[in-house]
Design an enzyme around this catalytic site. Structure first.
Site, PDB file in Angstrom:
ATOM      1  N   ASP A 171      -6.489   7.748  -8.780  1.00 41.03           N
ATOM      2  CA  ASP A 171      -5.086   7.813  -8.363  1.00 41.03           C
ATOM      3  C   ASP A 171      -4.985   7.702  -6.839  1.00 41.03           C
ATOM      4  O   ASP A 171      -5.750   8.344  -6.103  1.00 41.03           O
ATOM      5  CB  ASP A 171      -4.505   9.144  -8.844  1.00 41.03           C
ATOM      6  N   GLU A 201      -6.320   2.635  -7.956  1.00 45.06           N
ATOM      7  CA  GLU A 201      -4.909   2.409  -7.685  1.00 45.06           C
ATOM      8  C   GLU A 201      -4.848   2.189  -6.173  1.00 45.06           C
ATOM      9  O   GLU A 201      -4.859   3.146  -5.396  1.00 45.06           O
ATOM     10  CB  GLU A 201      -4.057   3.607  -8.104  1.00 45.06           C
TER      11      GLU A 201
END
Length: 712
Positions: free
Chosen positions: A353, A390
């Protein structure tokens, strides 16, 4: 057995024997025949105490100072003998400088969670209100590793380009009563649904965060939803314990969550399904400075977090704090964590993330050669582990196509998502962009291979696929933030009515657009990822930021399988089509030299006329043809018409082959798609009409003389 030199260093503390410990590994480690080794790092602490509790008891039964003479460097460590470790919980109390302006948050009265705790108590039952008067909410527990029977299980090592990734929330997947599982909302519940995943064609699940977090984190703040209920930290992107699986996701926690999660991984592997974990190393659940210290802040705030000169947190995550990823100690912590999940839980890969934060220096400056990313890339234990970034953060660092890959990393391709959405919506000027996206985005990942691109249209963060074509604007009032949260940049369209409608033409168009989206996704080079529930038309009622919705907004309603069987059937068959045709999983980007001596190029682009396409700003048509030179019986054509009227497409001529129709999104079921291998021969081999806003897929096969063959 204890040596003579150790005997002379034994100290007594009540019924316990204390011995000099081992500085590594960090955490609480059971040493057979010796005791439990406790080890914790702090650069700035001047003293440390081990606080012991009997399970479920509010007050400690022992507080044991770490002897200074046992300390090694910046590591407090000792071995405790005669400890009934299976029935106790533990934490640390640290003392040191108490100057917040200098970035120090030591408080000798605060019991802190071990950053390396393997099991955490305190949130064993999801949503069960804790005793808020208890100052130690999250309690470390001790387990002996390597006691689980894996029955020979290993990482599956499926080539990444062959994956069909299914992004799911552990709780939301089976919590709805319609799931009909014995243990809804749990690891065990997913096991019961494995036959469903196999039938759909899934060979990889990507789980939203399962590291221990506090679902009550929002209760500490002012946010109340419109029903007057406290919202939950449903998604889990606020980790507190990175080595511990979420207890509230187990059907029976109290230390059993580790074994139950291993049961899930083993069962998935036995059915040919890999497991990727969504991991959050960019920030922690300790939040802003005014929130309670749970672990890192009280142990060594200056080491674990990026701070400003005045001691406040740098916020590159959008979640109040930012982990100091490239500090050597924090870097070791992260790699220890990844290794642990690979070794102890057989995890196949990780999705990071806001991974661009891992590319920031200790002063926040972006690095071209970030030590953490490099160390992960070359770590020998992680050699066969899939790594997905990401590739952006919340402070403007956008690295899609430019994340430091070291030949290892794939990326969530946000440009694929945005370009495909805009093409489907009929926006002008996106034909050329789709040429690149369908090829695996060589403009972004040249030299890295098609598998560097994780292609997706929807994910947990944003609209579902049904909502993407049902809402023009977000509808997040239920989140209690006056609809101010969530992205406004959705590239969505409602096709004439906002939200649910009885209009049959709008319903038909929405379903067609869903089929268009999954068709193009499955016929693009790269690695496709779908959001759980999209295959049955799941809606969040226009909520594009359901991070706090632990209810029907987020839970999958399995009754949709019946009411939206048309969508499910299309998903299942298009996934099977991709898996049956190797040309669609090409690992490397197309080069013209790849087609030397071949009848057709490996990939070619067309328009309403073959061998030429219109890339003008107003064009809304495109066709692509794939050819497998290793097999003359593997040629695929996809025609895409996002214009508002039906158009005639002239087909590329085949040599000793005929075109067969696999799918046409404009047709009503069961004529919208066939079983792979049972395609229908086209009567007209020269042209095909493609309806407005529709996608047609053809496959070339050797000519047959069979008079009984079906035509269309």
């Amino acid at each position: 057995m204890i040596g003579v030199s150790k005997m002379s260093e034994i100290k007594k503390f009540g019924t316990f024997n204390l011995l000099p410990g081992k500085p590594v590994p960090y955490g609480a480690t059971v040493i057979p025949n010796q005791g439990v080794n406790f080890s914790v790092y702090s650069l700035n602490a001047i003293s440390c105490e081990l606080v012991l509790y009997r399970k479920k008891e509010k007050d400690p039964f022992a507080i044991i100072p770490f002897p200074n003479e046992y300390k090694v460097g910046n590591v407090f460590n000792m071995i405790i003998q005669n400890l009934d470790y299976e029935n106790i919980e533990y934490g640390y109390r640290m003392d040191g400088p108490r100057s917040h302006k200098e970035g120090h948050w030591f408080d000798p009265s605060k019991v802190l969670l071990d950053p390396y705790a393997k099991i955490v108590g305190g949130r064993d039952v999801w949503g069960e209100e804790p005793d808020w008067s208890d100052p130690y909410q999250h309690r470390g527990q001790i387990i002996a590793d390597n006691c689980y029977n894996w029955e020979g299980d290993r990482q599956l090592n499926i080539p990444i380009e062959e994956l069909i990734i299914y992004e799911m929330h552990v709780r939301g997947f089976t919590k709805h009563a319609s799931s009909s599982v014995k243990n809804p909302g749990t690891y065990a519940g997913i096991i019961e649904k494995i036959p469903y995943l196999k039938k759909l064609g899934i060979n990889c699940v990507e789980l939203l965060p399962i590291f221990e977090f506090d679902e009550f984190i929002k209760i500490r703040g002012p946010i109340i939803n419109i029903s007057g209920d406290h919202m939950k930290n449903y998604w889990g992107y606020d980790p507190l314990a990175y080595f511990a699986p979420k207890g509230g996701y187990a059907s029976s926690a109290n230390g059993r969550q580790s074994a139950e999660f291993k049961d899930l991984v083993k069962a998935l592997h036995q059915n040919g399904i890999e497991v990727i974990l969504d991991v959050v190393f960019n920030h922690t659940g300790e939040g802003k400075e005014t929130m309670p210290s749970v672990s890192f802040r009280g142990i060594d705030n200056k080491t674990f977090y990026l701070t400003n000169p005045d001691g406040s947190y740098r916020n590159y995550s959008g979640c109040y704090n930012t982990v100091n990823c490239n500090h050597p100690v924090v870097r070791k912590f992260i790699i220890d964590c990844l290794r642990y999940w690979v070794h102890e839980y057989h995890i196949d890969g990780f999705r990071f993330d806001l991974a661009s934060i891992m590319c920031r220096d200790q002063d926040g400056t972006p690095l071209g050669n970030p030590p953490l990313v490099e160390a992960i890339s070359y770590d020998p234990v992680l050699k066969n582990t899939k790594l997905i970034a990401e590739a952006w953060d919340a402070a403007g660092l956008y690295q899609v196509g430019g994340f430091p890959s070291y030949g290892r990393w794939s990326e969530w391709n946000g440009k694929y998502r945005d370009d495909l959405r805009r093409f489907l919506k009929g926006d002008s000027g996106f034909v050329e962009a789709m040429v690149y996206r369908i090829q695996g985005s060589p403009d972004l990942y040249k030299g890295r291979g098609t598998h560097a691109s994780i292609n997706f249209v929807t994910c947990h963060d944003g609209f579902t696929l049904m909502d993407l074509f049902s809402y023009f604007s977000k509808h997040n009032m239920a989140n209690g933030e006056n609809n101010m949260d969530g992205s406004n940049d959705n590239h969505s369209w409602n096709w004439g009515y906002e939200g649910p409608t009885d209009n049959p033409e709008i319903i038909k168009l929405r379903k067609k657009q869903i089929k268009n989206a999954i068709s193009i996704l499955m016929l693009s080079y790269g690695v496709p990822m779908i959001l759980a529930g999209d295959e049955m038309g799941r809606t969040q009622n226009g909520n594009n930021n359901a991070y706090c919705q632990d209810n029907d907004i987020s839970w999958i309603n399995w009754n949709l399988l019946k009411s939206n069987n048309e969508i499910y059937n299309y998903f299942e068959k298009i996934i099977a089509f991709r898996k049956n045709n190797r040309i669609l999983t090409e690992r490397e980007h197309y080069e013209t030299t790849n087609s030397l001596g071949s009848r057709y190029p490996q990939i070619s682009f067309h328009g309403v006329k073959p061998w030429e396409y219109d890339n003008s700003s107003e064009s809304k048509t495109l066709a692509v043809m794939f050819y497998d030179k290793q097999s003359d019986n593997n040629i695929i054509y996809m025609g895409m018409n996002m214009y508002w009227e039906k158009l005639e497409f002239t087909l590329p001529k085949l040599v000793n082959m005929d075109w067969y129709l696999f799918s046409d999104t404009s047709k009503a079921p069961p004529y919208d798609i066939t079983e792979p291998g049972r395609e229908l021969l086209l009567k007209n081999q020269n042209k095909i009409n493609i309806d407005a806003r529709s996608v047609v897929i053809l496959i070339g096969k050797k000519q047959h003389q069979d008079k009984l063959i079906q035509f269309i």
